[in-house]
Write a protein that holds these residues in place. Structure first.
Motif, mmCIF file in Angstrom:
data_model
loop_
_atom_site.group_PDB
_atom_site.id
_atom_site.type_symbol
_atom_site.label_atom_id
_atom_site.label_comp_id
_atom_site.label_asym_id
_atom_site.label_seq_id
_atom_site.Cartn_x
_atom_site.Cartn_y
_atom_site.Cartn_z
ATOM 1 N N VAL A 234 -9.143 1.822 -26.764
ATOM 2 C CA VAL A 234 -9.010 2.944 -25.790
ATOM 3 C C VAL A 234 -8.162 2.451 -24.706
ATOM 4 O O VAL A 234 -8.298 1.223 -24.285
ATOM 5 C CB VAL A 234 -10.332 3.465 -25.266
ATOM 6 N N GLY A 235 -7.185 3.157 -24.059
ATOM 7 C CA GLY A 235 -6.309 3.024 -23.011
ATOM 8 C C GLY A 235 -6.616 3.892 -21.731
ATOM 9 O O GLY A 235 -6.908 5.064 -22.172
ATOM 10 N N GLY A 236 -6.161 3.532 -20.880
ATOM 11 C CA GLY A 236 -6.175 4.318 -19.638
ATOM 12 C C GLY A 236 -6.124 3.191 -18.265
ATOM 13 O O GLY A 236 -5.734 1.916 -18.479
ATOM 14 N N ALA A 237 -6.425 3.962 -17.243
ATOM 15 C CA ALA A 237 -6.149 3.077 -15.876
ATOM 16 C C ALA A 237 -7.228 1.995 -15.731
ATOM 17 O O ALA A 237 -8.370 2.168 -16.245
ATOM 18 C CB ALA A 237 -6.465 4.180 -14.725
ATOM 19 N N LYS A 238 -7.030 0.895 -15.362
ATOM 20 C CA LYS A 238 -7.748 -0.153 -15.084
ATOM 21 C C LYS A 238 -8.978 0.151 -14.256
ATOM 22 O O LYS A 238 -8.980 0.825 -13.347
ATOM 23 C CB LYS A 238 -7.082 -1.503 -14.215
ATOM 24 N N GLY A 239 -10.339 -0.308 -14.790
ATOM 25 C CA GLY A 239 -11.378 0.231 -14.318
ATOM 26 C C GLY A 239 -12.177 1.414 -14.589
ATOM 27 O O GLY A 239 -13.241 1.710 -14.453
ATOM 28 N N VAL A 240 -11.454 2.058 -15.459
ATOM 29 C CA VAL A 240 -11.931 3.378 -15.922
ATOM 30 C C VAL A 240 -13.183 3.083 -17.076
ATOM 31 O O VAL A 240 -12.804 2.439 -17.880
ATOM 32 C CB VAL A 240 -10.904 4.365 -16.487
ATOM 33 N N ALA A 241 -14.253 3.538 -16.792
ATOM 34 C CA ALA A 241 -15.404 3.533 -17.612
ATOM 35 C C ALA A 241 -15.210 4.559 -18.892
ATOM 36 O O ALA A 241 -14.993 5.801 -18.423
ATOM 37 C CB ALA A 241 -16.784 3.648 -16.943
ATOM 38 N N VAL A 242 -15.530 4.138 -19.971
ATOM 39 C CA VAL A 242 -15.305 5.375 -20.971
ATOM 40 C C VAL A 242 -16.512 5.135 -22.237
ATOM 41 O O VAL A 242 -16.933 4.108 -22.488
ATOM 42 C CB VAL A 242 -13.970 4.996 -21.823
ATOM 43 N N THR A 243 -16.966 6.354 -22.514
ATOM 44 C CA THR A 243 -17.934 6.597 -23.658
ATOM 45 C C THR A 243 -17.342 6.941 -24.643
ATOM 46 O O THR A 243 -16.571 8.099 -24.243
ATOM 47 C CB THR A 243 -19.047 6.851 -23.080
ATOM 48 N N VAL A 244 -17.115 6.616 -25.915
ATOM 49 C CA VAL A 244 -16.534 7.120 -26.954
ATOM 50 C C VAL A 244 -17.732 7.793 -28.074
ATOM 51 O O VAL A 244 -18.536 6.768 -28.338
ATOM 52 C CB VAL A 244 -15.508 6.288 -27.649
ATOM 53 N N THR A 245 -17.605 8.989 -28.402
ATOM 54 C CA THR A 245 -18.408 9.451 -29.345
ATOM 55 C C THR A 245 -17.861 10.232 -30.555
ATOM 56 O O THR A 245 -16.567 10.348 -30.310
ATOM 57 C CB THR A 245 -19.597 10.408 -28.795
ATOM 58 N N GLY A 246 -18.264 10.663 -31.575
ATOM 59 C CA GLY A 246 -17.701 11.390 -32.551
ATOM 60 C C GLY A 246 -18.636 11.712 -33.591
ATOM 61 O O GLY A 246 -19.986 11.778 -33.637
ATOM 62 N N GLU A 247 -17.978 12.689 -34.487
ATOM 63 C CA GLU A 247 -18.588 13.537 -35.562
ATOM 64 C C GLU A 247 -18.177 12.871 -36.722
ATOM 65 O O GLU A 247 -17.097 12.210 -36.795
ATOM 66 C CB GLU A 247 -18.461 14.904 -35.424
ATOM 67 N N VAL A 248 -18.993 12.982 -37.681
ATOM 68 C CA VAL A 248 -18.792 12.280 -39.354
ATOM 69 C C VAL A 248 -18.550 13.666 -39.977
ATOM 70 O O VAL A 248 -19.486 14.159 -39.996
ATOM 71 C CB VAL A 248 -19.715 11.228 -39.605
ATOM 72 N N TYR A 249 -17.687 13.608 -40.934
ATOM 73 C CA TYR A 249 -17.461 14.696 -42.051
ATOM 74 C C TYR A 249 -17.298 14.353 -43.374
ATOM 75 O O TYR A 249 -16.514 13.270 -43.444
ATOM 76 C CB TYR A 249 -16.375 15.584 -41.339
ATOM 77 N N GLY A 250 -17.832 15.026 -44.459
ATOM 78 C CA GLY A 250 -17.575 14.491 -45.826
ATOM 79 C C GLY A 250 -18.177 13.248 -46.275
ATOM 80 O O GLY A 250 -18.114 12.807 -47.401
ATOM 81 N N LEU A 251 -19.326 12.816 -45.414
ATOM 82 C CA LEU A 251 -20.123 11.680 -46.186
ATOM 83 C C LEU A 251 -21.231 12.094 -46.775
ATOM 84 O O LEU A 251 -22.244 12.662 -46.075
ATOM 85 C CB LEU A 251 -20.357 10.615 -44.748
#
Length: 151
Positions: A71-88
């Motif tokens: 994940v990229g962005g400005a220094k110091g940015v806090a990021v949470t990544v979530t997602g959905e799963v399909y076809g499993l």
């Protein structure tokens, strides 16, 4: 005899046929699971690796490691990544190599902070950030997904 007077009727009949066959509005794929990565803070302009995630399928959770995702962005940015799963259909089908979806993404709303990953086993992952100040990206053409967390 002119064909102009038959065209509006033909067009209406064709549209009705397409709509009744389901072509006009295919339903989006069903979500079968959820992915949640450990939150990260971007340390510098190089971004941060996304490695540890939890896959939730119904009442069961699995630790999952991703290699080649960041994940990229400005220094110091806090990021949470979530997602959905399909076809499993089987949890073991999650493991393997995924490629990024660059074109013909499934018919859902996609923004620049979303990323589709697809495997040869028919599993797709749609990942999102919680902020538009960060973007998810693969480090190369492929991302490797495996069960367990590296120590």
């Amino acid at each position: 005899m002119s064909t102009k007077r038959y065209l509006p009727g033909f067009a209406a009949a064709s549209l009705a046929l397409l709509m009744s066959s389901g072509v006009a509005g295919a339903a989006p794929p069903a979500t079968v699971g959820l992915i949640a990565f450990s939150p990260v803070t971007i340390p510098d302009s190089g971004g941060a690796a996304l490695e540890q995630a939890v896959l939730t399928l119904g009442e069961t959770s699995y630790e999952v490691t991703f290699s080649g995702l960041g994940v990229g962005g400005a220094k110091g940015v806090a990021v949470t990544v979530t997602g959905e799963v399909y076809g499993l259909s089987n949890p073991n089908a999650l493991e393997g190599v995924y490629v990024t979806e660059l074109a013909s993404a499934p018919p859902t709303e996609v923004s620049s902070d979303d990323l589709w990953l697809d495997s040869a086993r028919g599993v797709s992952l749609l990942l999102h950030t919680d902020t538009s100040a960060a973007a998810i990206a693969a480090g190369s053409d492929t991302v490797l997904v495996q069960f367990g967390w590296a120590e």
